[in-house]
Design a protein around this motif. Sequence first.
Motif, PDB file in Angstrom:
ATOM      1  N   LYS A 154       1.822  15.356   1.862  1.00  0.00           N
ATOM      2  CA  LYS A 154       1.978  14.031   1.259  1.00  0.00           C
ATOM      3  C   LYS A 154       3.125  14.034   0.248  1.00  0.00           C
ATOM      4  O   LYS A 154       3.876  13.057   0.148  1.00  0.00           O
ATOM      5  N   GLN A 155       3.260  15.105  -0.512  1.00  0.00           N
ATOM      6  CA  GLN A 155       4.367  15.205  -1.468  1.00  0.00           C
ATOM      7  C   GLN A 155       5.708  15.350  -0.736  1.00  0.00           C
ATOM      8  O   GLN A 155       6.711  14.772  -1.146  1.00  0.00           O
ATOM      9  N   LEU A 156       5.691  16.098   0.346  1.00  0.00           N
ATOM     10  CA  LEU A 156       6.914  16.235   1.136  1.00  0.00           C
ATOM     11  C   LEU A 156       7.343  14.886   1.707  1.00  0.00           C
ATOM     12  O   LEU A 156       8.541  14.603   1.819  1.00  0.00           O
ATOM     13  N   HIS A 157       6.378  14.040   2.073  1.00  0.00           N
ATOM     14  CA  HIS A 157       6.703  12.709   2.578  1.00  0.00           C
ATOM     15  C   HIS A 157       7.613  11.969   1.602  1.00  0.00           C
ATOM     16  O   HIS A 157       8.634  11.391   1.986  1.00  0.00           O
ATOM     17  N   HIS A 165       2.089   6.967   6.707  1.00  0.00           N
ATOM     18  CA  HIS A 165       2.083   6.929   5.248  1.00  0.00           C
ATOM     19  C   HIS A 165       3.220   6.008   4.796  1.00  0.00           C
ATOM     20  O   HIS A 165       4.391   6.373   4.832  1.00  0.00           O
ATOM     21  N   ASN A 166       2.860   4.806   4.370  1.00  0.00           N
ATOM     22  CA  ASN A 166       3.860   3.784   4.048  1.00  0.00           C
ATOM     23  C   ASN A 166       4.869   4.234   2.993  1.00  0.00           C
ATOM     24  O   ASN A 166       6.029   3.825   3.018  1.00  0.00           O
ATOM     25  N   THR A 167       4.425   5.045   2.038  1.00  0.00           N
ATOM     26  CA  THR A 167       5.348   5.543   1.015  1.00  0.00           C
ATOM     27  C   THR A 167       6.544   6.225   1.671  1.00  0.00           C
ATOM     28  O   THR A 167       7.690   6.030   1.255  1.00  0.00           O
ATOM     29  N   ILE A 175       0.844  -1.202   0.000  1.00  0.00           N
ATOM     30  CA  ILE A 175       0.000   0.000   0.000  1.00  0.00           C
ATOM     31  C   ILE A 175       0.881   1.255   0.000  1.00  0.00           C
ATOM     32  O   ILE A 175       0.755   2.132   0.859  1.00  0.00           O
ATOM     33  N   LEU A 176       1.754   1.329  -0.979  1.00  0.00           N
ATOM     34  CA  LEU A 176       2.661   2.467  -1.082  1.00  0.00           C
ATOM     35  C   LEU A 176       3.105   2.680  -2.523  1.00  0.00           C
ATOM     36  O   LEU A 176       2.936   1.827  -3.383  1.00  0.00           O
ATOM     37  N   HIS A 177       3.694   3.857  -2.734  1.00  0.00           N
ATOM     38  CA  HIS A 177       4.266   4.228  -4.025  1.00  0.00           C
ATOM     39  C   HIS A 177       5.786   4.180  -3.889  1.00  0.00           C
ATOM     40  O   HIS A 177       6.371   5.036  -3.221  1.00  0.00           O
TER      41      HIS A 177
END
Length: 429
Positions: free
Chosen positions: A193-196, A144-146, A92-94
């Motif tokens: 989320k993008q910073l993650h 957030h797994n990514t 469940i990640l990118h």
Amino acid sequence: MRTLTQDLASMLTRPISKLDRDRASLLLLDWTGCAVAGRQEPAGQKITNAFPNEDGNCIRIGASKASPQMAALHNGCLGNVLEMDDVDKRAILHAGPTVIPAALAMAEHVGATAEEFLNAIVIGYEITLRIGRAVGPGHYAFWHNTATCGIFGATAAACYLLDKSDLVSALGLAGTQASGFWQTRHESDSMAKQLHAGHAAQAGVQSALLSAQGFQGPRSILEGEQGFFAATCPGADPQDVFKDYGNGWLIHQTSLKPYPACRHAHAAIDAAKLVEAWDGKSPIIVETYADALKFCDRPDPKSTTEAKFSLQHSVALIFAGHPLTLDAFTADVINHLQIMRVRDLVQVREGKGFNKAYPAHYGAAVIAGGKRYSVDDAYGDPECPLSNKDVTEKALMLLKEGGVSEKKSKALVDATLANDFQSYKVLLP
């Protein structure tokens, strides 16, 4: 006594074939399109404007060159802006927006060959997906797994390319920096989320560089009593990073996204596409797994981000006959009277069968016109994959959205798929 991190690192010594590198090239192409188009979005522009004057030899898409750390941060953020980046359904990640920017930055920093660069991507995906698949639902509920798992893969990719780096120590440094909370999804104007993704890529490069200088990290970061699993993965077993997923590298088991929406909405979109008849006024019922509802039950989206995380909006687009292009999630379409009318008819509910199959299968059903239409796997998953032609057409569309000419876009696609790293770097905008 050997640690789990040492054992995990030892799994990366098996051969990497041309077929593996070709898969890495395909995912590199997909990420490149996402990142180039992402720079045109408000979040992408803010990322570029935040650090306008940097020194270094590493490409930042749409900006001046920078240090490997800053290039990884910049490009990592861009790749996740559009929500079209590759995904692993079990983890469940990118993996793309963390691993690829780290590998690209380090490859430029050290002057790596195309083969070395692509090998690093394969290895980065392996580490990311093994850890991501092991952390369990207790982790994903808040983290957030990514970001938290991608940082390990970014580190592994960077270490592969950097002489004298200590992978085990570097993974320890990575784990102690792992972060990224899902609170960002509860605030529509948040761009965290993008910073993650960018932070994970940047920290991966930094961890590799530090380890090459003998800067030590905790070697039992995974299983230690106050380590990654103990602190962030309730109910999970660190030994699951060694699960048997069959022969070959896990990079072949990833999914590619055809639609610019959250992956949790894709199966419902696919089911909606199967509907043969609908009277235009009766309710549209969507059944899917609990996580899809948790992240994408948004009956009245107010922004592009909320629309991309809205089952109701995504399904309404299909019933209203609107193509699933990037502009389908902009304000004009969100507020279009026909879309709003159809969206109001979409009802969502949990389906126990889909819960049982998840996350091995991302399924959904749509009930409309007196019939039930169901899919077990989303388009782009290994069970129903995008063809190379599909991926190429997606990349060309995204490159066009990113302002790249048709001629240059085709050349960039050809260079990427031919593993021509030098031309690829020259052609990147």
